[in-house]
Design an enzyme around this catalytic site. Structure first.
Site, mmCIF file in Angstrom:
data_model
loop_
_atom_site.group_PDB
_atom_site.id
_atom_site.type_symbol
_atom_site.label_atom_id
_atom_site.label_comp_id
_atom_site.label_asym_id
_atom_site.label_seq_id
_atom_site.Cartn_x
_atom_site.Cartn_y
_atom_site.Cartn_z
ATOM 1 N N GLY A 79 0.824 -1.214 0.000
ATOM 2 C CA GLY A 79 0.000 0.000 0.000
ATOM 3 C C GLY A 79 0.855 1.260 0.000
ATOM 4 O O GLY A 79 1.876 1.313 0.685
ATOM 5 N N ALA A 138 15.494 10.932 -1.119
ATOM 6 C CA ALA A 138 16.716 10.813 -0.315
ATOM 7 C C ALA A 138 17.632 9.715 -0.856
ATOM 8 O O ALA A 138 18.854 9.889 -0.921
ATOM 9 C CB ALA A 138 16.341 10.526 1.137
ATOM 10 N N ARG A 181 0.792 -4.916 -5.166
ATOM 11 C CA ARG A 181 0.991 -6.120 -4.354
ATOM 12 C C ARG A 181 1.182 -7.255 -5.359
ATOM 13 O O ARG A 181 0.291 -7.523 -6.158
ATOM 14 C CB ARG A 181 -0.231 -6.379 -3.467
ATOM 15 C CG ARG A 181 -0.556 -5.200 -2.530
ATOM 16 C CD ARG A 181 -1.708 -5.537 -1.599
ATOM 17 N NE ARG A 181 -2.317 -4.351 -1.030
ATOM 18 C CZ ARG A 181 -1.879 -3.714 0.069
ATOM 19 N NH1 ARG A 181 -0.811 -4.159 0.694
ATOM 20 N NH2 ARG A 181 -2.507 -2.657 0.529
ATOM 21 N N ASP A 237 5.632 -5.484 5.785
ATOM 22 C CA ASP A 237 6.196 -6.807 6.105
ATOM 23 C C ASP A 237 6.221 -7.760 4.902
ATOM 24 O O ASP A 237 7.193 -8.493 4.709
ATOM 25 C CB ASP A 237 5.503 -7.437 7.318
ATOM 26 C CG ASP A 237 3.995 -7.534 7.180
ATOM 27 O OD1 ASP A 237 3.439 -7.049 6.176
ATOM 28 O OD2 ASP A 237 3.364 -8.120 8.086
ATOM 29 N N THR A 274 4.298 1.929 5.681
ATOM 30 C CA THR A 274 2.908 1.453 5.738
ATOM 31 C C THR A 274 2.167 2.277 6.779
ATOM 32 O O THR A 274 2.697 2.513 7.875
ATOM 33 C CB THR A 274 2.806 -0.049 6.102
ATOM 34 O OG1 THR A 274 1.454 -0.317 6.539
ATOM 35 C CG2 THR A 274 3.745 -0.474 7.205
ATOM 36 N N ASP A 276 -0.087 1.292 8.521
ATOM 37 C CA ASP A 276 -0.534 0.417 9.613
ATOM 38 C C ASP A 276 0.417 0.431 10.818
ATOM 39 O O ASP A 276 0.019 0.043 11.915
ATOM 40 C CB ASP A 276 -0.677 -1.028 9.120
ATOM 41 C CG ASP A 276 -1.827 -1.184 8.131
ATOM 42 O OD1 ASP A 276 -2.584 -0.216 7.941
ATOM 43 O OD2 ASP A 276 -1.945 -2.273 7.538
ATOM 44 N N ASP A 325 2.835 -1.584 11.636
ATOM 45 C CA ASP A 325 2.780 -2.928 12.228
ATOM 46 C C ASP A 325 4.005 -3.770 11.892
ATOM 47 O O ASP A 325 3.918 -4.989 11.771
ATOM 48 C CB ASP A 325 1.492 -3.649 11.779
ATOM 49 C CG ASP A 325 1.421 -3.835 10.267
ATOM 50 O OD1 ASP A 325 2.244 -3.233 9.547
ATOM 51 O OD2 ASP A 325 0.551 -4.587 9.802
ATOM 52 N N ARG A 347 -17.387 14.660 14.851
ATOM 53 C CA ARG A 347 -17.779 14.985 16.232
ATOM 54 C C ARG A 347 -18.779 16.143 16.256
ATOM 55 O O ARG A 347 -19.717 16.155 17.058
ATOM 56 C CB ARG A 347 -16.520 15.324 17.035
ATOM 57 C CG ARG A 347 -16.771 15.738 18.448
ATOM 58 C CD ARG A 347 -17.216 14.596 19.331
ATOM 59 N NE ARG A 347 -16.137 13.755 19.792
ATOM 60 C CZ ARG A 347 -16.324 12.697 20.582
ATOM 61 N NH1 ARG A 347 -17.537 12.363 20.979
ATOM 62 N NH2 ARG A 347 -15.302 11.963 20.970
ATOM 63 N N ARG A 401 -25.869 11.907 18.290
ATOM 64 C CA ARG A 401 -25.767 10.632 17.579
ATOM 65 C C ARG A 401 -24.602 9.777 18.063
ATOM 66 O O ARG A 401 -23.609 10.281 18.589
ATOM 67 C CB ARG A 401 -25.554 10.898 16.092
ATOM 68 C CG ARG A 401 -26.845 11.118 15.364
ATOM 69 C CD ARG A 401 -26.610 11.286 13.880
ATOM 70 N NE ARG A 401 -27.855 11.643 13.236
ATOM 71 C CZ ARG A 401 -27.957 12.277 12.089
ATOM 72 N NH1 ARG A 401 -26.879 12.634 11.429
ATOM 73 N NH2 ARG A 401 -29.135 12.558 11.568
ATOM 74 N N ARG A 426 -5.848 -3.750 8.654
ATOM 75 C CA ARG A 426 -6.384 -5.081 8.363
ATOM 76 C C ARG A 426 -6.082 -6.058 9.499
ATOM 77 O O ARG A 426 -6.903 -6.845 9.898
ATOM 78 C CB ARG A 426 -5.728 -5.578 7.069
ATOM 79 C CG ARG A 426 -6.454 -6.668 6.386
ATOM 80 C CD ARG A 426 -5.835 -7.005 5.065
ATOM 81 N NE ARG A 426 -4.568 -6.299 4.819
ATOM 82 C CZ ARG A 426 -4.056 -6.082 3.634
ATOM 83 N NH1 ARG A 426 -4.691 -6.496 2.582
ATOM 84 N NH2 ARG A 426 -2.897 -5.467 3.486
ATOM 85 N N GLY A 470 -10.459 11.684 21.291
ATOM 86 C CA GLY A 470 -11.345 11.589 22.454
ATOM 87 C C GLY A 470 -12.526 10.665 22.227
ATOM 88 O O GLY A 470 -13.636 10.927 22.710
ATOM 89 N N SER A 474 -23.932 11.865 22.858
ATOM 90 C CA SER A 474 -23.270 11.545 21.581
ATOM 91 C C SER A 474 -21.976 10.774 21.857
ATOM 92 O O SER A 474 -21.325 11.004 22.878
ATOM 93 C CB SER A 474 -22.955 12.821 20.799
ATOM 94 O OG SER A 474 -22.013 13.594 21.493
HETATM 95 O O1 F6P Z 1 -1.544 -2.055 4.494
HETATM 96 C C1 F6P Z 1 -2.079 -0.791 4.397
HETATM 97 C C2 F6P Z 1 -3.562 -0.854 4.162
HETATM 98 O O2 F6P Z 1 -4.020 0.457 4.009
HETATM 99 C C3 F6P Z 1 -4.384 -1.600 5.207
HETATM 100 O O3 F6P Z 1 -4.634 -0.849 6.361
HETATM 101 C C4 F6P Z 1 -5.621 -1.936 4.429
HETATM 102 O O4 F6P Z 1 -6.280 -3.051 4.972
HETATM 103 C C5 F6P Z 1 -5.071 -2.260 3.084
HETATM 104 O O5 F6P Z 1 -3.850 -1.554 2.960
HETATM 105 C C6 F6P Z 1 -5.982 -1.912 1.929
HETATM 106 O O6 F6P Z 1 -5.342 -2.279 0.754
HETATM 107 P P1 F6P Z 1 -5.855 -1.920 -0.712
HETATM 108 O O7 F6P Z 1 -5.611 -0.468 -0.937
HETATM 109 O O8 F6P Z 1 -5.014 -2.787 -1.579
HETATM 110 O O9 F6P Z 1 -7.301 -2.248 -0.744
#
Ligand code: F6P
Length: 332
Positions: A10, A21, A71, A102, A125, A127, A129, A154, A162, A171, A185, A216
């Site tokens: 992504g 760089a 990907r 990863d 990324t 994420d 992660d 908000r 609401r 993901r 918050g 809310s």
């Molecule tokens: O890995 C980054 C990410 O944005 C995830 O948070 C998300 O699940 C995924 O890519 C979505 O991927 P795509 O843009 O291929 O649908």
């Protein structure tokens, strides 16, 4: 040294800062960078061309990646990797810089171990992660984007009394969800790593908030939460339906769902993402030129660190438990 450069997985804000760089540090050291388009797919297709310093003008502040990304399932096939490695040797490309997550680093690890291609990884990324680093490119920008969006939601939540379920990306990781929840918050957060965030406990909390006069609420839901995402998608469970069902008997809460989606992936990178993209890009080239073979960069306690590429197989980092636990306390 001739260095191939690709972005993979992504897109994430800050990737262009890292590209710039890498190219300019290589130039300064008398090395050459070959830009590979569309991630590993471009390696397979030999879709590459030299990338000069001047071609990187005015990209620092741009989101996305000028090299495009993809990907690439084909790269899991050893025969495809062998052919790609042979093509790299033939083209005189002896090292690669990979900007990605990863999955991208796992591909790099294979390429190094099976075929001796030197590989440097730069974490990219939203994420956040990746094992072995407390930061990845794009996370800071995506977090700020999500918080800004929820601040707007908000306004409507409180004006209309609401309940909003707001789905953020992630993901397999709740890193973005938990940090977003603290920063905006939120009344609650649902994320994959937490076992305690059941619908029962959430509904109990929402009812008790209501009984105390709180009309809310914002609940941040990580896309990958095990109970299902915020909105109904195919046969995946829906937090909106489940929570709505549990509330509707005694509580007249008006519920809406917002999926922030790819808004979180785009946009101009934050200053931090630009700075780390720049620092990691330069460091990756310096280490390759100095002879290092398979590593990725990161930060630990705010300092630059390098991990062996195989470190990517270690368990993914989890959002700090104490952050998740603060969410209901801070929103009382
Ligand atoms: O890995 C980054 C990410 O944005 C995830 O948070 C998300 O699940 C995924 O890519 C979505 O991927 P795509 O843009 O291929 O649908």
């Amino acid at each position: 040294m001739r260095i191939g450069l690709l972005t993979s997985g992504g897109d994430a804000p800050g990737m262009n800062a890292a590209i710039r760089a890498v190219v300019r540090q290589a130039d300064a050291l008398g090395s050459e960078v070959i830009g590979i388009r569309h991630g590993y797919q471009g390696l397979v297709d030999q879709d590459w061309r030299p990338l000069a310093s001047r071609a990187c003008a005015n990209i620092l502040q741009r989101g996305g990646t000028i090299l495009h990304t993809a990907r690439c399932q084909a790269f899991f096939d050893p025969a495809v990797r062998a052919k790609a490695a042979q093509d790299l040797w033939t083209a005189g490309i002896e090292a690669l810089v990979i900007i990605g997550g990863d999955g991208s680093f796992t591909g790099a690890d294979f390429l190094n171990r099976e075929h001796g291609i030197k590989c440097a990884g730069i974490p990219g990324t939203i994420d956040n992660d990746l094992p072995g680093t407390e930061r990845t490119l794009g996370f800071d920008t995506a977090l700020n984007t999500a918080v800004e969006a929820i601040d707007r939601i908000r306004d409507t939540a409180s004006s209309h009394d609401r309940l909003f379920l707001v789905e953020v990306m992630g993901r397999r990781s709740g890193m973005l969800a938990v940090h977003t929840a603290i920063a905006c918050g939120a009344e609650a957060v649902l994320y994959p790593e937490s076992e305690e965030d059941t619908y029962e406990s959430l509904v109990r909390q929402l009812k008790s908030n209501w009984d105390r006069g709180k009309r809310s609420s914002i609940v941040v839901v990580a896309e990958g939460d095990q109970a299902g995402s915020a909105a109904m998608r195919g046969d995946i469970g829906s937090a909106a339906v489940d929570i709505g069902e549990r509330l509707k008997k005694d509580y007249e809460m008006d519920l809406r769902v917002v999926v922030l989606g790819h808004i979180q992936r785009g946009g101009s990178p934050s200053a931090l993402d630009r700075i780390w993209g720049s620092r990691w890009g330069c460091e990756a080239v310096r280490r390759l030129v100095a002879g290092e073979r398979a590593f990725y960069l990161g930060t630990d306690a705010g300092q630059m660190v390098a991990r062996p590429m195989s470190y990517v197989l270690e368990p993914r980092p989890e959002p700090p438990r104490e952050l998740g636990a603060l969410v209901p306390v801070l929103s009382r």
